[in-house]
Design a protein around this motif. Sequence first.
Motif, short mmCIF file in Angstrom:
data_model
loop_
_atom_site.label_atom_id
_atom_site.label_comp_id
_atom_site.label_asym_id
_atom_site.label_seq_id
_atom_site.Cartn_x
_atom_site.Cartn_y
_atom_site.Cartn_z
N ASN A 20 84.78 44.40 81.63
CA ASN A 20 85.90 43.46 81.68
C ASN A 20 87.20 44.11 81.24
O ASN A 20 88.14 43.41 80.87
CB ASN A 20 85.61 42.23 80.82
N LEU B 43 98.20 42.23 88.60
CA LEU B 43 97.64 42.28 87.26
C LEU B 43 98.74 42.36 86.21
O LEU B 43 98.65 41.75 85.14
CB LEU B 43 96.68 43.46 87.12
N PHE C 184 91.36 37.29 89.94
CA PHE C 184 90.51 37.37 91.13
C PHE C 184 90.76 36.22 92.10
O PHE C 184 90.59 36.38 93.31
CB PHE C 184 89.03 37.45 90.72
N ASP D 248 88.37 46.79 90.89
CA ASP D 248 87.72 45.79 91.75
C ASP D 248 88.73 45.10 92.66
O ASP D 248 88.47 44.88 93.85
CB ASP D 248 87.02 44.74 90.88
N GLY D 249 89.87 44.75 92.09
CA GLY D 249 90.89 44.09 92.89
C GLY D 249 91.39 44.97 94.02
O GLY D 249 91.54 44.51 95.16
N GLU E 222 88.85 35.90 79.83
CA GLU E 222 88.22 35.23 80.97
C GLU E 222 89.22 34.48 81.83
O GLU E 222 89.17 34.53 83.06
CB GLU E 222 87.13 34.28 80.47
N ARG F 232 91.11 36.96 83.87
CA ARG F 232 90.26 37.52 84.93
C ARG F 232 90.11 36.53 86.09
O ARG F 232 90.23 36.90 87.26
CB ARG F 232 88.87 37.88 84.40
N ASN F 233 89.86 35.28 85.74
CA ASN F 233 89.70 34.27 86.79
C ASN F 233 90.97 34.11 87.61
O ASN F 233 90.91 34.00 88.84
CB ASN F 233 89.30 32.93 86.16
N MET G 66 80.79 44.05 92.30
CA MET G 66 81.87 44.02 91.31
C MET G 66 81.41 44.68 90.02
O MET G 66 80.29 44.49 89.58
CB MET G 66 82.30 42.56 91.04
N ARG G 67 82.28 45.45 89.40
CA ARG G 67 81.92 46.14 88.17
C ARG G 67 81.71 45.14 87.03
O ARG G 67 82.35 44.11 86.97
CB ARG G 67 83.03 47.14 87.80
N ILE H 147 88.72 45.72 86.24
CA ILE H 147 89.06 44.63 87.14
C ILE H 147 90.16 45.05 88.11
O ILE H 147 90.20 44.59 89.26
CB ILE H 147 89.45 43.35 86.38
#
Length: 288
Positions: free
Chosen positions: A5, A32, A60, A13-14, A53, A56-57, A1-2, A10
């Motif tokens: 942030n 997103l 993912f 990554d997703g 954060e 992001r949580n 994962m990169r 992200i």
Amino acid sequence: MRQSNTAAAILADGKEQLMKAGREPHAAELFLMDVLGLSRTQLLIRLREPVGEDERNRFFAGIARMAAGVPLQYVTGKEEFCGRLFTVTSDVLIPRPETEELVLGALARAGRIWPAKGGLKMADIGTGSGAIAVTFKLERPDSDVTATDISSAAIRVARENAEQLGAEISFLEGDMAAPLAGTRWDIVLSNPPYIDPEDKAGMSDTVTGHEPHGALFAADRGLAHYRTLAASLPDLMSDTGLIGVEIGHDQGSAVRELFRVAFPAAFVEVVRDINGKDRMVFCEIKQQ
């Protein structure tokens, strides 16, 4: 994962996680947008900005669920139908564009048959999320709309959507047209279960693994509920009436014949969807 942030990082990554799982990577962008509360244009403008954060949580966690096959709509808890957002849960089918065509086709025919009549009695059989009933009521406010479903959980979702969208609808729990007995109806619409159980093996696990099977599959090669409707609706329809049902792409001839037999004097037609596939049957009943 990169390690970055930023929204761009992200998102990449997703998409990568979904592709590795054999899922549609574009769902990552849509999710997103939902997490951040942004339109696509707004997201593109902010791709280089950092994402908090908590967001992001949440992102993912949702990606992990989608990688496992959970549909995006069940992750976000909503889907658009005829320009309105409906709440969806795993208790109801995800509304689809083909069903929008059923509603729009019914509205067009109702406008022609009853251009000025108020108080039309309309029923939506097997309402699920309530998308058909709510949309019809909001587009034709003069109608008196009732929605039925055999699932109490589905009725709870449909009632929530009606309240959120400001549609006054009566809800009845019961199997198919049974709750409608004792009243005459001008319009009856239904998107019943119509998939042949034999076709299950060839379907995506995002559907068979997560959407309610009771709303998907029907016996008798998918025709069981159409037989029930054709047998029960003659005693329920007004002298001038309209029936509209969604069908499988290979069921047009069979369903049309069921309604021709049930309503010998009616005009029954199979209508194709935007993709050129048989998708709806409309039955126009005219006073003799």
